[in-house]
Write a protein that holds these residues in place. Structure first.
Motif, PDB file in Angstrom:
ATOM      1  N   PHE A  24       0.838  -1.234   0.085  1.00  0.00           N
ATOM      2  CA  PHE A  24      -0.122   0.087  -0.146  1.00  0.00           C
ATOM      3  C   PHE A  24       0.908   1.190   0.021  1.00  0.00           C
ATOM      4  CE2 PHE A  24      -2.412   3.316   1.834  1.00  0.00           C
ATOM      5  CZ  PHE A  24      -3.667   3.430   1.492  1.00  0.00           C
ATOM      6  N   PHE A  28       0.657   3.854  -3.395  1.00  0.00           N
ATOM      7  CA  PHE A  28      -0.740   4.803  -3.264  1.00  0.00           C
ATOM      8  C   PHE A  28      -0.419   5.919  -4.054  1.00  0.00           C
ATOM      9  CE2 PHE A  28       1.053   6.683   0.217  1.00  0.00           C
ATOM     10  CZ  PHE A  28       0.488   8.011   0.404  1.00  0.00           C
ATOM     11  N   LEU A  49      -9.121   5.297  -4.694  1.00  0.00           N
ATOM     12  CA  LEU A  49      -8.103   4.426  -3.970  1.00  0.00           C
ATOM     13  C   LEU A  49      -8.935   3.624  -2.809  1.00  0.00           C
ATOM     14  CD1 LEU A  49      -5.078   4.511  -3.348  1.00  0.00           C
ATOM     15  CD2 LEU A  49      -5.453   6.209  -1.510  1.00  0.00           C
ATOM     16  N   THR A  53      -8.876  -0.700  -2.843  1.00  0.00           N
ATOM     17  CA  THR A  53      -8.294  -1.235  -1.669  1.00  0.00           C
ATOM     18  C   THR A  53      -9.190  -2.042  -1.042  1.00  0.00           C
ATOM     19  OG1 THR A  53      -6.926   0.660  -1.244  1.00  0.00           O
ATOM     20  CG2 THR A  53      -6.922  -0.822   0.423  1.00  0.00           C
ATOM     21  N   TRP A  75      -3.523  -3.018  -7.046  1.00  0.00           N
ATOM     22  CA  TRP A  75      -3.977  -2.109  -8.061  1.00  0.00           C
ATOM     23  C   TRP A  75      -2.879  -2.066  -9.185  1.00  0.00           C
ATOM     24  CZ3 TRP A  75      -4.337   1.010  -3.256  1.00  0.00           C
ATOM     25  CH2 TRP A  75      -2.880   1.277  -2.819  1.00  0.00           C
ATOM     26  N   THR A  77      -0.009  -0.691 -10.641  1.00  0.00           N
ATOM     27  CA  THR A  77       0.924   0.367 -10.282  1.00  0.00           C
ATOM     28  C   THR A  77       1.381   0.881 -11.756  1.00  0.00           C
ATOM     29  OG1 THR A  77       1.514  -0.516  -8.213  1.00  0.00           O
ATOM     30  CG2 THR A  77       2.755   1.226  -9.192  1.00  0.00           C
ATOM     31  N   TYR A 305      -5.315  -4.935   4.160  1.00  0.00           N
ATOM     32  CA  TYR A 305      -5.438  -3.842   3.002  1.00  0.00           C
ATOM     33  C   TYR A 305      -6.934  -3.281   3.383  1.00  0.00           C
ATOM     34  CZ  TYR A 305      -1.902  -4.837  -0.297  1.00  0.00           C
ATOM     35  OH  TYR A 305      -0.603  -4.947  -0.974  1.00  0.00           O
ATOM     36  N   SER A 312      -7.385   6.017   3.007  1.00  0.00           N
ATOM     37  CA  SER A 312      -7.565   6.674   1.611  1.00  0.00           C
ATOM     38  C   SER A 312      -7.955   8.143   1.448  1.00  0.00           C
ATOM     39  CB  SER A 312      -8.402   5.612   0.659  1.00  0.00           C
ATOM     40  OG  SER A 312      -9.673   5.642   1.274  1.00  0.00           O
TER      41      SER A 312
END
Length: 397
Positions: A24, A28, A49, A53, A75, A77, A305, A312
């Motif tokens: 995370f 992020f 976000l 998550t 996610w 990246t 998570y 977020s």
């Protein structure tokens, strides 16, 4: 429960928590920057976000329990970096980007239902795929140096902590870098004050956007995002699990990630996929000597998570407060290793070096034709050049 049994549970549970924290905090900032680059407000980025998550956290728990293997999700990246690379050249609007995210979910779901589609992605020459990824990442990996030039007093502490931690605490380098950046932002706000009107709240929120299926966005965002997610996340994710002796439940994973991506798209999420780099933390020796218990690390990561999802809204708000370029600098540092690996993969083979170079410069250039960005055109140019320049097998005498 015996002491031995408790110890056997503690190791995979701790490994799962570490997986969630590292996964995370290390990326992020890339997701926030990517969503904002294609038109999301701070509130919409926070929603994306949060939705990402929560959904992939739940997906990890389901897949790990079902397969009894440490299957972790994340996610995309590289996909978020792709969104950043579009930058000022993107003008189709946030709703069109959301429509593209929805298409990506449908494509991933089709890969689970029709294995031939996955085989088609796998047939893209690795140097071409890596060159596209490297070109996409270049602008974001330049951000730390650009931030040093613009705000040296703010950026240098972040760079120093990242460099020292990378040398002696490699696993925790990015979380420590993030903490340093947060401290720098706090000092900056304390000294200069904050007169900016913030669109986001400190609590996690969900913001619905009705998708707009725009052709240019589908071609320019959905297709490159799908390709980079498959080639740079899903396929390597399978390889990481395989290296530790686990068989990835491919169809189930693609179904969960495809349906999950489609579900989070209207809330601002761009793509969900198998974890690659962080997957090793839950599947490796850190999760305990008993391989049959390492699926517990996956469940622990999923729970971790879900807890982190509560941050977020606050993180997006802090990013909005931050001086310009600092969040992008942290994101660039997080992607330097991925960028270096992509460049090596793109240019190692001599026979594909020229097509890979064309792909790289096209993807990095930011060129736009018909509203479609450089990542797509880089892939097209690279594939055409690879086909034309590929040496032909000599005919038998």
């Amino acid at each position: 429960m015996t002491i031995t049994a408790q110890a056997g549970l503690r190791e995979p549970m701790v490994a799962g928590v570490v997986t969630a924290l590292v996964g995370f905090t290390s990326s992020f900032a890339v997701v926030i920057a990517g969503l904002r680059a294609v038109g999301a407000t701070a509130e919409q980025a926070a929603s994306g976000l949060f939705a990402l998550t929560v959904v992939f956290g739940l997906g990890i728990i389901v897949l790990s329990i079902r397969s009894r293997a440490p299957v972790t999700l994340a996610w995309s990246t590289p996909g978020a970096a792709l969104l950043v690379s579009m930058g000022a050249g993107y003008d189709a609007g946030w709703a069109a980007a959301v429509g593209a995210f929805l298409v990506v979910g449908g494509l991933i779901l089709l890969v689970g239902l029709i294995p031939a589609l996955g085989d088609l992605i796998a047939r893209i020459p690795t140097p071409i795929a890596q060159a596209m990824l490297g070109g996409v990442l270049l602008s974001l990996c330049l951000a730390p140096m650009e931030s040093v030039a613009a705000e040296p007093l703010l950026t240098l502490p972040v760079l120093i902590v990242w460099l020292v931690a990378t040398r002696w605490l490699a696993r925790w380098a990015l979380p420590l870098t993030l903490l340093t950046a947060l401290a720098v932002i706090a000092v900056y706000v304390w000294v200069h004050g904050n007169e900016q009107h913030l669109e986001a709240t400190w609590l996690p929120t969900l913001s619905w956007t009705t998708p707009n299926l725009d052709v240019a966005a589908i071609v320019g965002i959905a297709i490159p995002l799908f390709v980079v997610t498959m080639a740079s996340q899903n396929i390597p994710g399978v390889a990481v699990l395989s290296s530790f002796g686990y068989t990835t439940p491919w169809r189930a994973a693609m179904t969960v990630t495809g349906a999950g991506t489609a579900f989070v798209a209207p809330f601002g999420g761009h793509a969900i996929n198998l974890a690659a780099l962080s997957a090793a933390l839950a599947a490796g020796d850190e999760a305990g000597p008993d391989r049959s218990r390492r699926w517990i690390a996956g469940v622990s990561a999923g729970v971790g998570y879900l807890v982190l999802a509560a941050l977020s809204g606050a993180l997006v708000t802090i990013a909005a407060i931050a001086p310009g370029g600092l969040v992008e600098a942290v994101a660039g540092l997080a992607l330097l290793g991925t960028f270096a690996a992509a460049v090596v993969g793109a240019f190692t083979a001599v026979e594909t070096r020229v097509p890979a170079a064309l792909t790289f410069v096209a993807a990095a250039s930011g060129l736009t034709f018909f509203g479609v960005g450089g990542a797509f055109w880089g892939l097209v140019i690279g594939l055409v050049a690879h086909t034309v320049l590929r040496p032909r097998t000599a005919a038998p005498r």
